[in-house]
Structure formats: C-alpha cells, structure tokens
Design an enzyme around this catalytic site. Structure first.
Site, PDB file in Angstrom:
ATOM      1  CD  GLU A   1       9.410  12.788  12.014  1.00  0.00           C
ATOM      2  OE1 GLU A   1       8.256  12.348  12.158  1.00  0.00           O
ATOM      3  OE2 GLU A   1      10.321  12.133  11.497  1.00  0.00           O
TER       4      GLU A   1
ATOM      5  CE  LYS B   1      -2.032   3.164   1.835  1.00  0.00           C
ATOM      6  NZ  LYS B   1      -1.909   4.564   1.375  1.00  0.00           N
TER       7      LYS B   1
ATOM      8  CD  GLU C   1      12.998   0.863  10.298  1.00  0.00           C
ATOM      9  OE1 GLU C   1      13.300   1.847  11.015  1.00  0.00           O
ATOM     10  OE2 GLU C   1      13.688  -0.164  10.230  1.00  0.00           O
TER      11      GLU C   1
ATOM     12  CB  CYS D   1      12.840   8.857   9.033  1.00  0.00           C
ATOM     13  SG  CYS D   1      13.880   7.789   8.034  1.00  0.00           S
TER      14      CYS D   1
HETATM   15  P1  NAP Z   1       1.967   8.275   7.670  1.00  0.00           P
HETATM   16  O1  NAP Z   1       0.943   9.327   7.621  1.00  0.00           O
HETATM   17  O2  NAP Z   1       2.097   7.454   8.895  1.00  0.00           O
HETATM   18  O3  NAP Z   1       1.663   7.342   6.412  1.00  0.00           O
HETATM   19  C1  NAP Z   1       2.475   6.248   6.079  1.00  0.00           C
HETATM   20  C2  NAP Z   1       1.641   5.237   5.319  1.00  0.00           C
HETATM   21  O4  NAP Z   1       0.630   4.709   6.180  1.00  0.00           O
HETATM   22  C3  NAP Z   1       0.903   5.812   4.118  1.00  0.00           C
HETATM   23  O5  NAP Z   1       0.875   4.850   3.101  1.00  0.00           O
HETATM   24  C4  NAP Z   1      -0.490   6.049   4.696  1.00  0.00           C
HETATM   25  O6  NAP Z   1      -1.493   6.136   3.736  1.00  0.00           O
HETATM   26  C5  NAP Z   1      -0.637   4.820   5.551  1.00  0.00           C
HETATM   27  N1  NAP Z   1      -1.688   4.923   6.568  1.00  0.00           N
HETATM   28  C6  NAP Z   1      -2.249   6.037   7.104  1.00  0.00           C
HETATM   29  N2  NAP Z   1      -3.192   5.705   8.013  1.00  0.00           N
HETATM   30  C7  NAP Z   1      -3.226   4.352   8.051  1.00  0.00           C
HETATM   31  C8  NAP Z   1      -3.972   3.406   8.801  1.00  0.00           C
HETATM   32  N3  NAP Z   1      -4.881   3.789   9.703  1.00  0.00           N
HETATM   33  N4  NAP Z   1      -3.746   2.088   8.616  1.00  0.00           N
HETATM   34  C9  NAP Z   1      -2.813   1.683   7.725  1.00  0.00           C
HETATM   35  N5  NAP Z   1      -2.072   2.519   6.973  1.00  0.00           N
HETATM   36  C10 NAP Z   1      -2.280   3.844   7.133  1.00  0.00           C
HETATM   37  O7  NAP Z   1       3.405   8.853   7.397  1.00  0.00           O
HETATM   38  P2  NAP Z   1       3.836   9.862   6.250  1.00  0.00           P
HETATM   39  O8  NAP Z   1       3.361  11.206   6.580  1.00  0.00           O
HETATM   40  O9  NAP Z   1       3.487   9.308   4.912  1.00  0.00           O
HETATM   41  O10 NAP Z   1       5.431   9.761   6.354  1.00  0.00           O
HETATM   42  C11 NAP Z   1       6.148  10.559   7.226  1.00  0.00           C
HETATM   43  C12 NAP Z   1       6.551   9.800   8.468  1.00  0.00           C
HETATM   44  O11 NAP Z   1       7.250   8.623   8.120  1.00  0.00           O
HETATM   45  C13 NAP Z   1       7.505  10.590   9.329  1.00  0.00           C
HETATM   46  O12 NAP Z   1       7.176  10.444  10.684  1.00  0.00           O
HETATM   47  C14 NAP Z   1       8.847   9.937   9.034  1.00  0.00           C
HETATM   48  O13 NAP Z   1       9.807  10.101  10.038  1.00  0.00           O
HETATM   49  C15 NAP Z   1       8.459   8.527   8.859  1.00  0.00           C
HETATM   50  N6  NAP Z   1       9.490   7.794   8.111  1.00  0.00           N
HETATM   51  C16 NAP Z   1      10.278   6.905   8.774  1.00  0.00           C
HETATM   52  C17 NAP Z   1      11.268   6.221   8.084  1.00  0.00           C
HETATM   53  C18 NAP Z   1      12.152   5.220   8.778  1.00  0.00           C
HETATM   54  O14 NAP Z   1      12.766   4.431   8.108  1.00  0.00           O
HETATM   55  N7  NAP Z   1      12.224   5.208  10.106  1.00  0.00           N
HETATM   56  C19 NAP Z   1      11.461   6.465   6.731  1.00  0.00           C
HETATM   57  C20 NAP Z   1      10.645   7.389   6.092  1.00  0.00           C
HETATM   58  C21 NAP Z   1       9.656   8.044   6.799  1.00  0.00           C
HETATM   59  P3  NAP Z   1      -1.917   7.615   3.200  1.00  0.00           P
HETATM   60  O15 NAP Z   1      -0.808   8.077   2.389  1.00  0.00           O
HETATM   61  O16 NAP Z   1      -3.140   7.380   2.397  1.00  0.00           O
HETATM   62  O17 NAP Z   1      -2.186   8.464   4.397  1.00  0.00           O
END
Ligand code: NAP
Ligand code: MG
Length: 481
Positions: free
Chosen positions: A384, A175, A250, A284
């Site tokens: 963050e 997804k 992650e 991240c």
């Molecule tokens: P996010 O809002 O958590 O979304 C990540 C993914 O989860 C997207 O595909 C999102 O879909 C999906 N999602 C949202 N709600 C969900 C639910 N209830 N159930 C299942 N899946 C769901 O994060 P983001 O804003 O895209 O990314 C930024 C975050 O990712 C930051 O906190 C960053 O630090 C973290 N990150 C961490 C790493 C690492 O390796 N540690 C790497 C990159 C990013 P939608 O797009 O449709 O909302």
C-alpha cells in the site's frame, strides 16, 4: 489560522490539559506550517477518560432507546449546521480539497442520522423450545468502546465508529491520529453541546505508542474499534487478547479495478482515476491497481493519463483535484516507491515526481502517477503506497484478471467494469473483497453498506445495520415455565 491554537483533552465533559503537561504540534500539509498545539495525553489521562466513560455507562445505557436516537439526530443536525467550520478544520489539518471535506461532514452527519433510526430497533428474538420454556434474546451494549482513528478521514471514520456505539448504548474514548485530531475534538464538543451526558464521549489526543497503546490495553475497555495500518492493527489485536475483548479492525487496502473489453471506457476511466487520486491516494479504498486486457489497454491508459495530466494539484482551500500527502515523510515514501519502480524498469506513463506546487506552497505535493505493464510481484504491486499512484496490470482473460485482482494480501474493495451482466456477477462472486462495485465505485458515503476486509484488510464489518453488531452483546434468557 494565523494564531497557533492550543487544544486540550476532553474528559468527562471538561477540557483539561494532559496530566504530564505535555503537548505536541500539528501541521498543515499544504504549507508545512504548524497550525496548532495539542495536549499529549498519556496513560494517566487515558485512565481518567476510561473512568469517565465507565461512570457515564449506567446513565447512557439506561437512557430510553428513542431518546438515544433523538440525541443522535440532534448531533447530525449540529454537524450539518457547522459544515463550513468543520470542513475548514479538516482542510487545514489534512490538506484535502475543500469540497471533499464538506462531503466528509455530510457523511459524518449521515452516520448519526442512520444509527439514530436504529437505536430503538435493536430487537431480540423469541426462540421456540416447546410449551415448557419461554426463551428470548436481548441486545445489550458491550460497554466502553475504545476508538483509534487514522488521519486521512477523521470526520468520517470518527462518526462511523461513534454513531453505532452510541446508538447501542456504549460510551466511548476516542484517540484521534496525531496528524489530524482537530475535527474530532470539535465533533466531541458538539456532541457535548447536543445534551449527551458528560463522559459518554471522551477524547484523548496524543501519540499512538503512548495514548493509543494505553487505551487499547486498558482493562476498563470492553471493545476496540481501530482503523489504520496492518502493523498497528496487529499490535492492537495482541493488546485485546490480553483482556479478551473484541476488536473491529479496518486496515489497509490495495484495491483493484477490472476493466473488461466491453466496458464503457469513458465512465471507467473517469471513475477509477478519481478514486485513485482522491485525497492524493490516501484512502484505504483508493483504486491502486488497474487490471485490463489487451483490446482496451491502450485506449483506457490514454484516457487515464489524460485525466491525470489535467488534474489540478494544490492547497486544499483552492479546491484542487488533489491536495498534498500528509507529511514530508509520506512524500519521501511515495517518491521512493515510484523511483524504485522506475529503477526496476517499470514504465512511468505519467507523473512520477514531486509536484512543482511543493516548492511554491511548502507542502507535500506529488503528481498523479501511472505505472504501466507492472509485473504482479513488483513492490508497487503488493504494498500500500498511500499516494496518487496507480499501477496497470495486463490480463489475457477473465480468469487471469480475477487471479491478478485476488493476488494481494488485502481484500477491501474491488471495481468491475463490463456491460455483460452474467460476467459482472461471476466476477463479483470470485473476488476476495468486502465490497464489489460494478460499473461505478462508491455509493455516496456508503453509510448503509456493510464495509470491511477480507484477508489482511481487517476483521469485522462497519457501516450498515451489521455495524451495530460490534457494539452489542446478545444475551439469551431461558425460563422454564
Ligand atoms: P496508523 O499509523 O496505523 O495509525 C492509526 C491510529 O493508530 C492513529 O491514531 C495512531 O496514532 C494510532 N496508533 C499508532 N500506534 C499505535 C499503538 N501502538 N497502539 C494504539 N494506537 C496506535 O495508520 P495511519 O497511517 O494513521 O492511517 C493509514 C492507514 O489506515 C492505511 O493503511 C489505510 O489503509 C488505513 N485505513 C483503513 C481504513 C478502512 O476503513 N479500512 C480507512 C482509513 C484508513 P498516531 O497518529 O499518533 O500514530
Ligand atoms: Mg495536521
């Protein structure tokens, strides 16, 4: 892309519309223009995709390990052949600079190369129990892996999860993020064209609360790999608990870099500033906290400021130092954090505002921003931001620098700059983070290096040989002779 393209789900090797007929749009953050329509998958489509992945599982896990490895090498080669096209898609969908997107393709290919080499080396062990027994372990694929990907590095994060899962013999349902699904759709097509059986990799685009939530709670899923925010990670862990399946999480970061008074300031300033503004800070592992001591504070801050002031902001295809943030909401969020800090009396040493490019191009550009002498309890010190914003903290001693670095809910990556080898190792030992870089930051794509979080930055490790453990059972077989 002048014509708005429509994209479908990829299930069982077929491109299909969502069963509901629903669609959603994605935009180019450099211009704010709609670039594509995508199928809005829901629970029914997730059910189809998990069914396809389950159906493909016996075929893929029975494929000889050497052949699985060869298939992964073929995928890597195709990704490199299509580097320009994949990078073009990533630039238009995420706004990142072109050379960064090209680098992402190379790293994605490296994941497939690296885990290709591991596919036929997933050994068990023999365990001595004396003459009456023969005991051995075998590694078996966990089954169907659900992979939920963020928008900031779709190519890298997608490959980081897919390559070890496939090497281990798992099948997958991906997804991608709503804001940036296009490159992973193309990667999945490339994987299909590389000769993998239909259904080994399926992609359901859609909304997190719909397609994502349906996927992570589906009873046909055996393992979940998630990269994204802490809040969503927590909800995914709850969904996983209901089905008792393992998760690799992650999550976010608030990564510190410590610069001591014996450091090479030019190298430190160049490296940490690049890591603070890379992909406009939407990384991240972005350096978002700089901890320094009085003897070098002013010189270091002056260097960082100069680099930030000179940084070129612009659309991804112009290959600037930083492109836009992902959405108008994210731009407002970043502005809000900086305005709040300024209102609270924190010194804005440079940047601090929406960039003029925002008006010129219609995109979501924010200037590289340095906040100086930030109190450790300030909101910008703890949360963050996910924008090009770096906060500087004052430490009086090595111990205080370490304490400031560890004063965070997160623990992903830490940088340390010193010429004193003993201090470097002492500090590395005391830091609560999954990775510590000394006199540098990052190592190529870091494909070989185990990566993951302490504290709220996550659970489990990806990358490196350790990354395979997320996709494998260990079975013990004991024979009484
Ligand atoms: P996010 O809002 O958590 O979304 C990540 C993914 O989860 C997207 O595909 C999102 O879909 C999906 N999602 C949202 N709600 C969900 C639910 N209830 N159930 C299942 N899946 C769901 O994060 P983001 O804003 O895209 O990314 C930024 C975050 O990712 C930051 O906190 C960053 O630090 C973290 N990150 C961490 C790493 C690492 O390796 N540690 C790497 C990159 C990013 P939608 O797009 O449709 O909302
Ligand atoms: Mg987009």
């Amino acid at each position: 892309m002048s014509v708005i393209e429509a994209h479908r789900l990829l299930i069982g090797g077929e491109q299909v519309a969502a069963r509901s007929g629903g669609e959603f749009e994605t935009t180019d953050p450099s211009t704010g223009q709609v670039i594509a329509r995508l199928a809005r998958g829901t629970a029914a489509d997730v059910d189809d995709a998990v069914g396809a992945a389950r159906a493909a599982l016996p075929i893929w896990r029975a494929t000889k390990p050497a052949d699985r490895g060869r298939a992964l090498l073929a995928i890597a080669a195709r990704l490199l052949e299509e580097q320009d096209e994949l990078a073009r898609i990533e630039v238009i969908d995420t706004g990142k600079p072109l050379r960064v997107a090209k680098g992402d393709v190379v790293v994605a290919a490296r994941y497939f190369e690296y885990y290709a080499g591991a596919a036929d080396k997933l050994f068990g062990t023999t365990i001595p129990l004396g003459d009456e027994f023969l005991d051995y372990t075998v590694r078996e694929p966990l089954g169907v892996s659900a992979q939920v990907i963020p928008w900031n590095y779709p190519l890298q994060m997608g490959a980081r999860g897919l390559a070890p899962a496939l090497a281990a013999g798992c099948t997958t349902v991906v997804k991608p993020a709503e804001e940036a699904s296009l490159s992973l759709l193309r990667v999945a097509q490339i994987i299909g064209e590389s000769g993998l059986p239909a259904g080994v990799v399926n992609v359901v685009t859609g909304i997190g609360e719909e397609a994502g939530a349906a996927l992570v709670s589906h009873p046909g899923v055996d393992q979940i790999t998630f990269t994204g925010s802490v809040e969503v990670g927590q909800s995914i862990m709850r969904a996983a608990a209901a089905n008792v399946v393992p998760v690799t999480l992650e999550l976010g970061g608030k990564c510190p870099t410590l610069v001591f008074d014996d450091a090479d300031l030019d190298a430190a300033a160049a490296t940490l500033t690049a890591a603070a503004i890379q992909h406009a800070g939407q990384t991240c592992s972005a350096v978002s906290r700089l901890v320094t001591t009085a003897p070098v504070h002013d010189e270091l801050v002056a260097r960082v400021r100069r680099i930030m002031d000179d940084a070129r902001v612009g659309p991804g295809f112009d290959d600037p130092d930083l492109g836009p943030v992902i959405t108008a909401e994210q731009l407002a969020r970043v502005s809000g954090y900086v305005d709040g800090a300024a209102a609270g009396g924190i010194e804005v040493a440079c940047g601090g505002t929406v960039a003029e490019e925002a008006e010129r191009y219609g995109g979501y550009f924010f200037r590289p921003t340095l906040l100086d002498h930030v109190p450790p309890d300030a909101t910008v010190a703890r949360e963050e931001i996910f924008g090009p914003v770096l906060s500087v903290f004052d430490a009086d001693s090595e111990d205080e620098a370490i304490a400031l670095a560890n004063r965070s809910d997160y623990g992903l990556v830490c940088g340390v700059w010193t010429r004193d080898v003993a201090r470097a190792h002492r500090v590395a030992a005391a830091i609560e983070a999954g990775q510590v870089f000394i006199n540098g930051y990052g190592a190529g794509g870091g494909v070989e290096l185990p990566f993951g979080g302490y504290k709220k930055s996550g659970i489990g490790r990806e990358k490196g040989i350790e990354g395979l453990n997320s996709y494998l059972h260990t079975k013990n077989v004991c024979l009484r002779l």
